[in-house]
Design a protein around this motif. Structure first.
Motif, PDB file in Angstrom:
ATOM      1  N   LEU A   1      -7.502   0.865   2.156  1.00 49.83           N
ATOM      2  CA  LEU A   1      -7.186   0.319   3.575  1.00 49.83           C
ATOM      3  C   LEU A   1      -8.270  -0.014   4.515  1.00 49.83           C
ATOM      4  O   LEU A   1      -8.320  -0.716   5.446  1.00 49.83           O
ATOM      5  CB  LEU A   1      -5.978   1.057   4.265  1.00 49.83           C
ATOM      6  CG  LEU A   1      -4.750   1.393   3.722  1.00 49.83           C
ATOM      7  CD1 LEU A   1      -3.840   2.203   4.337  1.00 49.83           C
ATOM      8  CD2 LEU A   1      -4.044  -0.059   3.526  1.00 49.83           C
TER       9      LEU A   1
ATOM     10  N   LEU B   1      -2.145  -2.395   7.701  1.00 52.90           N
ATOM     11  CA  LEU B   1      -2.787  -3.302   6.500  1.00 52.90           C
ATOM     12  C   LEU B   1      -2.372  -4.689   6.779  1.00 52.90           C
ATOM     13  O   LEU B   1      -3.173  -5.597   6.635  1.00 52.90           O
ATOM     14  CB  LEU B   1      -1.772  -2.968   5.279  1.00 52.90           C
ATOM     15  CG  LEU B   1      -1.789  -3.905   4.110  1.00 52.90           C
ATOM     16  CD1 LEU B   1      -3.153  -3.871   3.347  1.00 52.90           C
ATOM     17  CD2 LEU B   1      -0.758  -3.511   2.919  1.00 52.90           C
TER      18      LEU B   1
ATOM     19  N   GLU C   1       3.812  -2.040   4.150  1.00 53.74           N
ATOM     20  CA  GLU C   1       3.402  -0.503   4.526  1.00 53.74           C
ATOM     21  C   GLU C   1       4.359   0.093   5.205  1.00 53.74           C
ATOM     22  O   GLU C   1       5.374  -0.355   5.893  1.00 53.74           O
ATOM     23  CB  GLU C   1       2.204  -0.852   5.510  1.00 53.74           C
ATOM     24  CG  GLU C   1       2.329  -1.476   6.729  1.00 53.74           C
ATOM     25  CD  GLU C   1       1.058  -2.070   7.288  1.00 53.74           C
ATOM     26  OE1 GLU C   1       0.148  -1.093   7.427  1.00 53.74           O
ATOM     27  OE2 GLU C   1       1.193  -3.054   7.727  1.00 53.74           O
TER      28      GLU C   1
ATOM     29  N   LEU D   1     -11.081  -3.254   3.300  1.00 55.29           N
ATOM     30  CA  LEU D   1     -10.159  -3.961   2.537  1.00 55.29           C
ATOM     31  C   LEU D   1     -10.911  -4.854   1.467  1.00 55.29           C
ATOM     32  O   LEU D   1     -12.157  -5.186   1.630  1.00 55.29           O
ATOM     33  CB  LEU D   1      -9.248  -4.753   3.204  1.00 55.29           C
ATOM     34  CG  LEU D   1      -8.234  -4.241   4.114  1.00 55.29           C
ATOM     35  CD1 LEU D   1      -7.727  -5.509   5.276  1.00 55.29           C
ATOM     36  CD2 LEU D   1      -7.040  -3.761   3.651  1.00 55.29           C
TER      37      LEU D   1
ATOM     38  N   THR E   1       0.748  -1.270  -0.030  1.00 53.87           N
ATOM     39  CA  THR E   1      -0.012  -0.183   0.048  1.00 53.87           C
ATOM     40  C   THR E   1       0.935   1.265  -0.234  1.00 53.87           C
ATOM     41  O   THR E   1       2.045   1.353   0.478  1.00 53.87           O
ATOM     42  CB  THR E   1      -1.025   0.009   1.297  1.00 53.87           C
ATOM     43  OG1 THR E   1      -1.735   1.064   1.110  1.00 53.87           O
ATOM     44  CG2 THR E   1      -0.364   0.060   2.625  1.00 53.87           C
TER      45      THR E   1
END
Lengths: 330, 67
Positions: free
Chosen positions: A233, A263, A255, A236, A204
């Motif tokens: 996020l 995440l 992340e 999800l 992410t």
């Protein structure tokens, strides 16, 4: 050279803020309800706003709790306020006001949180715990774009959507351009950047840049590793996570945020409840951020926290080894 | 429990949040119909008409006794 899916064309580093600026200006020209709400921290493309829409700018000063309440009130009257400041301030400092005055009634407020990871401002402002304290809030969508194109598309989608949205802005390090202009962004949907068979890196934000580089390094070593971009996020994309686990049997999350509440924990919950698979969470351990030298050429914090592609390569290999061990036990 | 409402034509997420019928105390958004009204009953992405027949509603959460 790794084979990437459609809509991927790797380019030079470009600040995601450029994409946010572009989408906010286009949105403001189309929709007169959009109001820029400043907290003494400027606004993306502030010169354009000052010149073209000064009557649609409200400065609340360094009074973030007040800013959240003003945003909720403006939304209650039908405006679409875009609240802009550091994430530690506009959500962190004003957590109670964001909760009470925006989220409980699900007002149509857009929040852009700067330095959601880190920047040159240092330890006091770097909000690596911001994803964690935001994900527990009901009714809030959280977006974490990976490059300039996704930042533009995510901002556009944020303005189209009716409801509270938090967009985490990466200020530094600067990610490379990943997506083509016709990339079909959809809130709540992950995008498969590269398919693989040995493991999948679910990345992410900025970490997508490192995940792509890691997949290329691993390919040189004969490992076929997929890369899944998880811009949203919350909520999800559970289906994409489960499919990645089914296809590769080994998941690494990436992340540049605290691994607590981020995440990695979200993916872990989805896997545990649906299709348990070996998992390694790459992120920042249980610690605050630091101050460090951050330039396009050198990022002390990325090195300090072990978030380079080379670090991801190690974690992918550990995860694949876990998968092999679990197969041996079967 | 959380609820998602998607456009049935282009799959755009139109609503994400608390399950509407479980909102006992807050009535700012009382129904799916109200949510679609925020968009003028037209999907902002594909222009498709939005009604309770043309959207997909997904409610997620732990199954409970009597639910």
């Amino acid at each position: 050279m790794a084979k990437f899916n459609e809509h991927i064309q790797l380019g030079e580093p470009v600040l995601p803020a450029k994409g946010i600026e572009k989408a906010l200006q286009a949105g403001a020209l189309k929709d007169q309800r959009i109001i820029a709400l400043l907290e003494d921290m400027g606004f993306p493309g502030i010169d354009w706003w000052t010149e073209n829409m000064p009557e649609r700018m409200v400065e609340v000063g360094i009074a973030e709790q007040n800013g959240a309440v003003v945003a909720g009130a403006l939304a209650a009257e039908g405006f679409i306020p875009v609240l802009y400041s550091f994430l530690f301030a506009n959500v962190g400092r004003a957590l109670n006001q964001v909760r009470q005055s925006i989220l409980v009634d699900r007002f149509n407020v857009k929040i852009i949180g700067r330095e959601g990871a880190w920047g040159e401002v240092g330890i006091s402002h770097n909000t690596i715990e911001g994803v964690g304290f935001s994900r527990v809030l009901p009714n809030l969508i959280i977006l974490n774009p990976a490059d300039v194109v996704e930042a533009e598309k995510a901002t556009e989608a944020m303005l189209q959507y009716h409801g509270p949205v938090l967009l985490r802005q990466e200020s530094s390090p600067t990610p490379v351009r990943v997506f083509t202009d016709d990339y079909p962004f959809n809130i709540g949907k992950a995008y498969s950047v590269k398919d693989g068979t040995d493991a999948t890196i679910i990345a992410t934000g900025y970490m997508l840049t490192e995940a792509i580089a890691a997949a290329e390094l691993l390919e040189d070593e004969g490992l076929d590793v997929g890369v899944l971009d998880m811009c949203t996020l919350k909520p999800l994309d559970d289906a994409a996570i489960i499919e990645a686990a089914r296809r590769t049997g080994a998941i690494v999350t990436a992340e540049n945020a605290s691994i607590i509440g981020g995440l990695g924990e979200g993916v872990a919950a989805v896997l545990c409840e649906n299709l348990p698979a070996p998992l390694v969470r790459v992120g920042i351990e249980d610690e605050f951020s630091q101050s460090g030298l951050i330039t396009p050429e050198r990022d002390d914090l990325k090195i300090h926290f072990g978030l380079r592609a080379e670090d991801l390569v190690v974690s992918v290999k550990v995860c694949i080894a876990k998968k092999e061990r679990s197969r041996c036990r079967d | 429990m959380s609820e998602k409402i998607f456009c049935g034509k282009c799959d755009m997420l139109l609503y994400f949040g608390e399950e509407l019928k479980r909102r006992l105390y807050m009535r700012a958004i009382p129904s799916e119909e109200t949510v679609l009204g925020f968009y003028g009953n037209v999907c902002p992405r594909c222009g498709g008409a939005l009604s309770e027949q043309t959207v997909n509603v997904v409610v997620e959460g732990r199954a409970k006794h009597g639910a």
